[in-house]
Design an enzyme around this catalytic site. Structure first.
Site, PDB file in Angstrom:
ATOM      1  N   HIS A 128      -1.009  -2.744   4.524  1.00  0.00           N
ATOM      2  CA  HIS A 128      -0.123  -3.902   4.655  1.00  0.00           C
ATOM      3  C   HIS A 128       0.019  -4.380   6.095  1.00  0.00           C
ATOM      4  O   HIS A 128      -0.092  -3.594   7.034  1.00  0.00           O
ATOM      5  CB  HIS A 128       1.285  -3.543   4.155  1.00  0.00           C
ATOM      6  CG  HIS A 128       1.305  -2.994   2.773  1.00  0.00           C
ATOM      7  ND1 HIS A 128       2.095  -1.940   2.409  1.00  0.00           N
ATOM      8  CD2 HIS A 128       0.628  -3.349   1.647  1.00  0.00           C
ATOM      9  CE1 HIS A 128       1.927  -1.658   1.121  1.00  0.00           C
ATOM     10  NE2 HIS A 128       1.028  -2.499   0.644  1.00  0.00           N
TER      11      HIS A 128
ATOM     12  N   LYS B 101       5.252  -0.948  13.942  1.00  0.00           N
ATOM     13  CA  LYS B 101       5.958   0.086  13.189  1.00  0.00           C
ATOM     14  C   LYS B 101       5.867   1.407  13.936  1.00  0.00           C
ATOM     15  O   LYS B 101       4.837   1.725  14.526  1.00  0.00           O
ATOM     16  CB  LYS B 101       5.344   0.258  11.795  1.00  0.00           C
ATOM     17  CG  LYS B 101       5.458  -0.970  10.917  1.00  0.00           C
ATOM     18  CD  LYS B 101       4.754  -0.771   9.594  1.00  0.00           C
ATOM     19  CE  LYS B 101       4.853  -2.024   8.743  1.00  0.00           C
ATOM     20  NZ  LYS B 101       4.068  -1.902   7.513  1.00  0.00           N
TER      21      LYS B 101
ATOM     22  N   TYR C 241      10.236   4.490   8.646  1.00  0.00           N
ATOM     23  CA  TYR C 241       9.602   3.678   9.673  1.00  0.00           C
ATOM     24  C   TYR C 241      10.553   2.636  10.233  1.00  0.00           C
ATOM     25  O   TYR C 241      11.384   2.089   9.537  1.00  0.00           O
ATOM     26  CB  TYR C 241       8.293   3.053   9.208  1.00  0.00           C
ATOM     27  CG  TYR C 241       8.301   2.284   7.912  1.00  0.00           C
ATOM     28  CD1 TYR C 241       8.207   0.899   7.905  1.00  0.00           C
ATOM     29  CD2 TYR C 241       8.352   2.946   6.697  1.00  0.00           C
ATOM     30  CE1 TYR C 241       8.161   0.183   6.725  1.00  0.00           C
ATOM     31  CE2 TYR C 241       8.312   2.245   5.506  1.00  0.00           C
ATOM     32  CZ  TYR C 241       8.216   0.869   5.521  1.00  0.00           C
ATOM     33  OH  TYR C 241       8.180   0.174   4.346  1.00  0.00           O
TER      34      TYR C 241
ATOM     35  N   ASP D  78      -0.984  -3.396  -4.756  1.00  0.00           N
ATOM     36  CA  ASP D  78      -1.905  -2.720  -3.838  1.00  0.00           C
ATOM     37  C   ASP D  78      -3.309  -2.560  -4.432  1.00  0.00           C
ATOM     38  O   ASP D  78      -4.274  -2.405  -3.697  1.00  0.00           O
ATOM     39  CB  ASP D  78      -1.359  -1.364  -3.403  1.00  0.00           C
ATOM     40  CG  ASP D  78      -0.293  -1.475  -2.321  1.00  0.00           C
ATOM     41  OD1 ASP D  78      -0.123  -2.577  -1.746  1.00  0.00           O
ATOM     42  OD2 ASP D  78       0.367  -0.458  -2.044  1.00  0.00           O
TER      43      ASP D  78
END
Length: 191
Positions: free
Chosen positions: A61, A71, A131, A169
């Site tokens: 992603h 991130k 995250y 996904d």
């Protein structure tokens, strides 16, 4: 904290100083001052957490344009293989990736800068993954690449039959067919 360079510039592994004794352990999981000095100045604005079972694969992603995200990721329970793929057109490492095992025992973190796709596979019975993001989630700016793109050829450390994907996904394009990628010569941190 110790900052470990990887094969791709700006993607770094962070190892905290862990202080343990018979009672358990303590470590500083994040310091804005140290991060700014040793990695890069980033203002994180959102923290996320996911819980997944063995075989779950999330990714690859990214968020596009003005909504691009850096991130800082870590595992608080279990074990994952965490992956950052360079999707900056014109980059000398375009299409290459960094993969690192993050576990509850090694306390490692991976910094994934803007301009990279991100994903992870769960290698333990269960994993809790946290995250920090430096931009808010923006569904209209979502982008993604197929987890099994043969041109990238990531070894997720899972047998293919054990991989568990969301419907979303499972339908991502390969890197060569992805749109709205990043440009290596653009500073996505500039305001």
């Amino acid at each position: 904290m110790k900052v470990i360079k990887t094969a791709i510039e700006d993607v770094v592994i962070i190892e905290p100083d862990v202080f343990g004794d018979a009672r358990g352990y303590f470590f500083e999981s994040y310091s804005q001052k140290k991060f700014d000095e040793q990695v890069r100045p980033v203002k994180f604005v959102q923290d996320n957490e996911s819980k997944s079972k063995y075989g779950v694969l999330r990714g690859l992603h990214y968020q596009k344009g003005k909504d691009a995200q850096s991130k800082l990721v870590r595992v608080v329970k279990g074990r994952v293989l965490d992956v950052a793929v360079d999707i900056r057109k014109g980059s000398p490492t375009f299409g290459k990736y960094v993969a690192v095992e993050l576990t509850e025992d090694n306390h490692r973190q991976l910094f994934v800068p803007r301009g990279f796709a991100h994903g992870f596979s769960v290698l333990s019975e269960e994993a809790i993954f946290q995250y920090k993001c430096d931009n808010l989630y923006a569904p209209q700016s979502e982008g993604a690449i197929a987890w099994n793109d043969p041109d990238i050829d990531i070894d997720w450390l899972l047998p293919a039959e054990d991989v568990l994907l969301s419907a979303k996904d499972a339908a991502h394009p390969q890197l060569k067919d992805a749109t709205d990628l990043f440009d290596y010569n653009v500073d996505y941190y500039a305001e």
